[in-house]
Design an enzyme around this catalytic site. Structure first.
Site, PDB file in Angstrom:
ATOM      1  N   LYS A  44      46.295  59.406  28.462  1.00 35.73           N
ATOM      2  CA  LYS A  44      45.419  58.671  27.996  1.00 35.73           C
ATOM      3  C   LYS A  44      44.625  57.737  28.937  1.00 35.73           C
ATOM      4  O   LYS A  44      45.203  57.451  30.039  1.00 35.73           O
ATOM      5  CB  LYS A  44      45.776  57.703  26.744  1.00 35.73           C
ATOM      6  CG  LYS A  44      46.855  56.804  27.247  1.00 35.73           C
ATOM      7  CD  LYS A  44      47.647  56.205  25.918  1.00 35.73           C
ATOM      8  CE  LYS A  44      48.834  55.169  26.339  1.00 35.73           C
ATOM      9  NZ  LYS A  44      49.561  54.938  25.478  1.00 35.73           N
ATOM     10  N   ARG A 141      51.948  48.956  14.388  1.00 31.96           N
ATOM     11  CA  ARG A 141      50.733  49.345  15.166  1.00 31.96           C
ATOM     12  C   ARG A 141      50.314  50.476  14.227  1.00 31.96           C
ATOM     13  O   ARG A 141      49.655  50.291  12.912  1.00 31.96           O
ATOM     14  CB  ARG A 141      50.704  49.547  16.507  1.00 31.96           C
ATOM     15  CG  ARG A 141      49.303  49.637  17.478  1.00 31.96           C
ATOM     16  CD  ARG A 141      49.686  49.748  18.647  1.00 31.96           C
ATOM     17  NE  ARG A 141      50.118  50.916  19.235  1.00 31.96           N
ATOM     18  CZ  ARG A 141      50.498  51.383  20.348  1.00 31.96           C
ATOM     19  NH1 ARG A 141      50.128  50.587  21.493  1.00 31.96           N
ATOM     20  NH2 ARG A 141      50.926  52.817  20.685  1.00 31.96           N
ATOM     21  N   TYR A 273      38.911  30.660  48.524  1.00 31.44           N
ATOM     22  CA  TYR A 273      38.426  29.556  47.214  1.00 31.44           C
ATOM     23  C   TYR A 273      39.531  28.707  46.711  1.00 31.44           C
ATOM     24  O   TYR A 273      40.638  29.079  46.460  1.00 31.44           O
ATOM     25  CB  TYR A 273      37.944  30.555  46.145  1.00 31.44           C
ATOM     26  CG  TYR A 273      36.645  31.364  46.411  1.00 31.44           C
ATOM     27  CD1 TYR A 273      35.433  30.690  46.625  1.00 31.44           C
ATOM     28  CD2 TYR A 273      36.538  32.563  46.223  1.00 31.44           C
ATOM     29  CE1 TYR A 273      34.547  31.231  46.996  1.00 31.44           C
ATOM     30  CE2 TYR A 273      35.507  33.335  46.532  1.00 31.44           C
ATOM     31  CZ  TYR A 273      34.320  32.625  46.826  1.00 31.44           C
ATOM     32  OH  TYR A 273      33.104  33.101  46.974  1.00 31.44           O
ATOM     33  N   MET A 321      36.290  38.345  45.025  1.00 35.22           N
ATOM     34  CA  MET A 321      35.972  39.613  44.360  1.00 35.22           C
ATOM     35  C   MET A 321      35.917  40.654  45.053  1.00 35.22           C
ATOM     36  O   MET A 321      36.311  41.760  44.639  1.00 35.22           O
ATOM     37  CB  MET A 321      34.379  39.405  43.830  1.00 35.22           C
ATOM     38  CG  MET A 321      33.746  40.268  43.288  1.00 35.22           C
ATOM     39  SD  MET A 321      31.911  40.135  42.920  1.00 35.22           S
ATOM     40  CE  MET A 321      31.990  38.881  41.544  1.00 35.22           C
TER      41      MET A 321
HETATM   42  C1  LIG Z   1      50.798  55.611  25.767  1.00 37.68           C
HETATM   43  C2  LIG Z   1      51.852  56.166  24.651  1.00 37.68           C
HETATM   44  C3  LIG Z   1      52.793  56.858  25.028  1.00 37.68           C
HETATM   45  C4  LIG Z   1      53.347  56.801  26.455  1.00 37.68           C
HETATM   46  O1  LIG Z   1      53.818  55.519  26.859  1.00 37.68           O
HETATM   47  P1  LIG Z   1      54.392  55.323  28.267  1.00 37.68           P
HETATM   48  O2  LIG Z   1      55.091  53.984  28.147  1.00 37.68           O
HETATM   49  O3  LIG Z   1      53.388  55.286  29.531  1.00 37.68           O
HETATM   50  O4  LIG Z   1      55.381  56.430  28.504  1.00 37.68           O
HETATM   51  C5  LIG Z   1      53.524  57.674  24.248  1.00 37.68           C
HETATM   52  N1  LIG Z   1      53.152  57.483  22.844  1.00 37.68           N
HETATM   53  C6  LIG Z   1      52.197  56.986  22.583  1.00 37.68           C
HETATM   54  C7  LIG Z   1      51.845  56.806  21.199  1.00 37.68           C
HETATM   55  C8  LIG Z   1      51.433  56.179  23.237  1.00 37.68           C
HETATM   56  O5  LIG Z   1      50.379  55.523  22.895  1.00 37.68           O
END
Ligand SMILES: *Cc1c(COP(=O)(O)O)cnc(C)c1O
Length: 379
Positions: A44, A141, A273, A321
């Protein structure tokens, strides 16, 4: 000449990490007399910032890929990925479901609203659908409430019996696999209580779960298992207290730049800065062509590790930046053009930088800006 900054993405490191995870899983499951789980490589967020194309190559040996953006998923198919492809959040509309069908993806189904969309379209699909039904065991979630899971699953099973669904599995997600095993065991207990009487493959482990050997014996053995590691495949650690190198992982992403200016500084001089750093004694400073607009965390404080020509040094003053300053007092050989590694191969780990900057490696690897030239290492 472009600014001297680049991000290297190593395909061999990704291949190595995947093989490492496979080996770890085999070691966990063979003493239990079980077959090793299959692996969905999680890609992802543009493969955690590494690039979808690179991920399809680097994780060619994975059993499946998991992600959540439909366009990225279509891209995987266009790049020739023929194995399973799972949408971790499922579809968001009926139009999405048509694409899921067209490209034969596996979809997570996590809520009633998705069942309603399925109900309206299930008999119009061209191919039997592959579904992972998600139960909420404590992450709070996505996922059906435990008491609602069986009814949802039974609905999906009816469609399976009618030939509309091919594979049907069960999944959940851990909230604290990285820091509190007792919570993870509670989640597993809930998962087992509400799903172990329902046939179908299971998928529960993220990176932290995958790398926690003791979890396997708490999982039912009668179902095929798929794990879902993400961050570890890119060579970062899911655990604050365990370094990626201790897990045998190699960083897939290296953020590097060069020194573009050097100056000598007297005592009691403010740097950058806000003059957040004031020199106590005379020192030598280098200016590095990397700033927060490149994805380096602005909250990294003075002292954050930065390596110059393979030698450890430290960030000094506030990150700008487009630039940041590094202490060269102990590195007299460093000059304009010297190579600087912000994190990755030949530098501090992304986890070290993240910890001191108050974030996690995940955020840093995802956030390298598009303006940073990307170099893919095939070897
Ligand atoms: C992101 C995610 C993972 C992988 O998580 P990691 O901590 O990067 O291994 C697995 N399952 C779901 C549903 C996720 O959203």
């Amino acid at each position: 000449m472009p600014r001297p900054i680049a991000v290297h993405v190593s395909i061999p490191a990704m291949q190595h990490n995947l093989a490492q995870i496979r080996t770890a899983l085999a070691h966990q499951t063979s003493p239990l007399g079980r077959t090793s789980p299959k692996i969905w490589a999680v890609i992802k967020a543009n493969a955690y910032g590494h690039g979808i194309e690179v991920a399809v190559q680097g994780f060619a040996q994975a059993d499946g890929l998991a992600l959540l953006d439909l366009n990225e998923a279509v891209r995987c198919r266009e790049l020739g990925w023929h194995k399973p492809l799972m949408l971790l959040e499922g579809f968001f509309s009926a139009a999405d479901l048509s694409l899921v069908d067209q490209y034969q993806m596996t979809t997570v189904v996590h809520c009633q609203e998705q069942l309603v969309v399925l109900e309206s379209m299930i008999d119009q699909l061209q191919h039997p659908l592959n579904v992972m039904a998600k139960i909420n065991t404590g992450m709070n979630r996505l996922g059906f409430a435990p008491e609602q899971f069986e009814a949802a699953f039974e609905r999906l099973k009816q469609w399976q019996a009618q030939g509309y669904i091919a594979h049907l599995g069960k999944m959940t997600h851990f909230a604290r696999a990285d820091d509190d095993p007792s919570i993870t065991y509670q989640q597993l207990q809930c998962f087992n209580q509400y799903t172990s009487h329902l046939a179908g493959m299971i998928s529960v482990c993220n990176s932290a779960g995958t790398l926690t050997a003791s979890l396997q014996q708490h999982l039912p053995s009668q179902f095929e298992q798929w794990v879902r590691p993400g961050i570890c495949l890119y060579g970062a650690s899911p655990f604050v207290a365990v370094a990626a190198t201790e897990l045998g992982l190699q960083p897939a992403q290296t953020l590097m730049a060069e020194i573009i200016s050097v100056r000598d500084l007297g005592a009691h001089q403010g740097v950058g800065y806000g003059h957040s750093f004031i020199s106590e004694q005379p020192m030598r400073l280098g200016v590095v062509a990397c700033g927060y607009a490149d994805g380096y965390p602005r909250h990294a404080p003075t002292g954050t590790p930065i390596w110059v020509e393979g030698k450890p040094s430290r960030l000094v003053g506030r990150v700008s930046m487009d630039m940041l300053m590094v202490d060269l007092t102990e590195l007299p050989d460093a000059v304009v053009g010297s190579k600087v590694v912000l994190w990755g191969q030949g530098g501090p780990s992304v986890d070290e930088v993240a910890l001191i900057a108050g974030t996690i490696g995940y955020e840093l690897v995802c956030a390298v800006a598009p303006r940073v030239p990307r170099i893919v290492l095939e070897k």
